[in-house]
Design a protein around this motif. Sequence first.
Motif, short mmCIF file in Angstrom:
data_model
loop_
_atom_site.label_atom_id
_atom_site.label_comp_id
_atom_site.label_asym_id
_atom_site.label_seq_id
_atom_site.Cartn_x
_atom_site.Cartn_y
_atom_site.Cartn_z
N SER A 219 56.08 53.28 28.53
CA SER A 219 56.58 53.88 27.29
C SER A 219 56.53 55.40 27.35
N ASP A 220 57.41 56.04 26.60
CA ASP A 220 57.34 57.50 26.46
C ASP A 220 56.53 57.89 25.22
N LYS A 221 55.92 56.89 24.59
CA LYS A 221 55.07 57.15 23.42
C LYS A 221 53.65 57.46 23.87
N THR A 222 52.94 58.22 23.06
CA THR A 222 51.55 58.53 23.37
C THR A 222 50.67 57.30 23.10
N PRO A 223 49.49 57.23 23.73
CA PRO A 223 48.56 56.13 23.42
C PRO A 223 48.23 56.07 21.93
N GLU A 224 48.11 57.23 21.30
CA GLU A 224 47.81 57.25 19.86
C GLU A 224 48.93 56.58 19.07
N THR A 225 50.19 56.89 19.41
CA THR A 225 51.32 56.28 18.71
C THR A 225 51.34 54.77 18.92
N LEU A 226 51.11 54.34 20.14
CA LEU A 226 51.09 52.90 20.43
C LEU A 226 49.98 52.21 19.64
N ARG A 227 48.83 52.88 19.55
CA ARG A 227 47.71 52.30 18.78
C ARG A 227 48.08 52.17 17.31
N LEU A 228 48.66 53.22 16.75
CA LEU A 228 49.00 53.19 15.34
C LEU A 228 50.05 52.13 15.03
N GLU A 229 50.93 51.87 15.98
CA GLU A 229 51.98 50.88 15.77
C GLU A 229 51.44 49.46 15.64
N VAL A 230 50.26 49.20 16.21
CA VAL A 230 49.68 47.86 16.09
C VAL A 230 48.53 47.82 15.07
N THR A 231 48.31 48.95 14.39
CA THR A 231 47.22 49.02 13.42
C THR A 231 47.79 48.97 12.00
N SER A 232 48.03 47.76 11.54
CA SER A 232 48.59 47.58 10.20
C SER A 232 47.54 47.90 9.13
N PRO A 233 47.92 48.58 8.06
CA PRO A 233 46.97 48.88 6.98
C PRO A 233 46.36 47.60 6.42
N GLY A 234 45.03 47.59 6.36
CA GLY A 234 44.34 46.44 5.81
C GLY A 234 44.24 45.26 6.75
N GLY A 235 44.70 45.42 7.99
CA GLY A 235 44.72 44.31 8.94
C GLY A 235 43.48 44.25 9.82
N THR A 236 43.53 43.31 10.77
CA THR A 236 42.38 43.08 11.66
C THR A 236 42.14 44.25 12.60
N THR A 237 43.21 44.81 13.15
CA THR A 237 43.06 45.91 14.10
C THR A 237 42.44 47.13 13.43
N GLU A 238 42.90 47.41 12.21
CA GLU A 238 42.35 48.55 11.48
C GLU A 238 40.86 48.36 11.23
N ALA A 239 40.47 47.13 10.91
CA ALA A 239 39.06 46.85 10.66
C ALA A 239 38.23 47.08 11.92
N GLY A 240 38.76 46.65 13.07
CA GLY A 240 38.04 46.85 14.32
C GLY A 240 37.97 48.30 14.73
N ILE A 241 39.08 49.02 14.61
CA ILE A 241 39.12 50.44 14.97
C ILE A 241 38.15 51.24 14.09
N ARG A 242 38.04 50.86 12.82
CA ARG A 242 37.14 51.56 11.91
C ARG A 242 35.69 51.51 12.44
N VAL A 243 35.30 50.36 12.98
CA VAL A 243 33.95 50.24 13.52
C VAL A 243 33.77 51.14 14.74
N LEU A 244 34.80 51.18 15.62
CA LEU A 244 34.72 52.05 16.79
C LEU A 244 34.56 53.51 16.38
N GLU A 245 35.27 53.90 15.34
CA GLU A 245 35.17 55.28 14.86
C GLU A 245 33.80 55.55 14.23
#
Length: 282
Positions: A219-245
Motif C-alpha cells: 500500500s501507499d498508505k502509512t501504517p497509521e492510516t491502515l491502522r485507523l481504517e480498521v479501528t472502528s469507533p466503539g469497536g473491538t480494535t479500538e478497545a484493544g488499541i486503547r489498552v496498548l496506549e
Amino acid sequence: MDKKIAFIGAGSMAEALISGLVTRKGSRPENIWISNRANDSQLARLQKEYGVTPSRDFSTLLRGADVVLIAVKPKDVLATLTQAKEYLKEDMLLISVAAGISTASLKSIVDIEIPIIRAMPNTSAAVGKSATALSGNEYVKEKDKQLAKSIFGTVGMAVYTDEDKMDAVTGLSGSGPAYIYYLIEAMQLSAEQIGLEPQDAQKLIIQTLMGAAEMVHASDKTPETLRLEVTSPGGTTEAGIRVLEEKGVKEALIECIKTATHRSSKMGEELSEKINQGILSN
C-alpha cells in the motif's frame, strides 16, 4: 556469478548465505570455498549439502578469491584476519558480517588499501528474508557495491547506508526479529488465556503478521492510516488499541530500539579499542 567467494567462518550466517547463493543461482558451488577454526563435521556437512570446497589453509582458501567474507564472531576477527592478511590482495573485496566492527578497524588489521564492506544482515537470512544494510570504506567502487548487493540479495533485500548509521540499523532491523518474536510470544499467551488451541492460534498469528506486513509493503498508505481504517469507533480494535496506549507500548518499543542502538555503539567502541590494543601488542 563467476567469482570465487571464500568464507572465513562457517556458522549459521555463513550457511544462510551459502544456501542463498547456491539455491538462487547466485554462484556455482565450485566457486564457494569455506573454512572454520575447528569444526570438521560442520565443514563436511556443508560440503556434502551444497557442494562447496573446505580448506583451512589460508593460502589455498584465498588464492584467486574475488570476495573474502568474514563470518566469525566479533571477538575472533583480530586473530583470524591477522592470520589471513598476508594472503589478501588489494583487488579482492573484503566483506564482514561481524557486528560492531568498523571498516576502519578492519582496515587497520589487514593494513592494505583494500575495499571493505561491512554488512548487517539479520537471522531471517536463514529463510531468505533478511533485511541487510551495507556500508563501505573509501576504496569501495560501484562494482564492489553491486557485487556485495548481489550476494546479500540472495537471502533477502539489501540497501546501502552511511557507516555512521549502522548502529541504528543494528538496533532496528539487526535485532528486529527478536522484537517480533517477543510480540508473537505475547499473542500466543493471550490466545491461551482466551481459550484458543495453541496450534490454531499460531497459524492465525503468523498469517495475521504476514498479511499486515504485506499490506504495508503493497500500500501507499502509512501504517497509521491502515491502522485507523480498521479501528472502528466503539469497536473491538479500538478497545484493544486503547489498552496498548494506556500501557505505553509504542513508547516502550521506541525506547527498546534506541537502547539497542546505543548498546551497539558502545559495543563497537569497545571492540575497536580491543582491536587497536591487539594490533599495537603484536
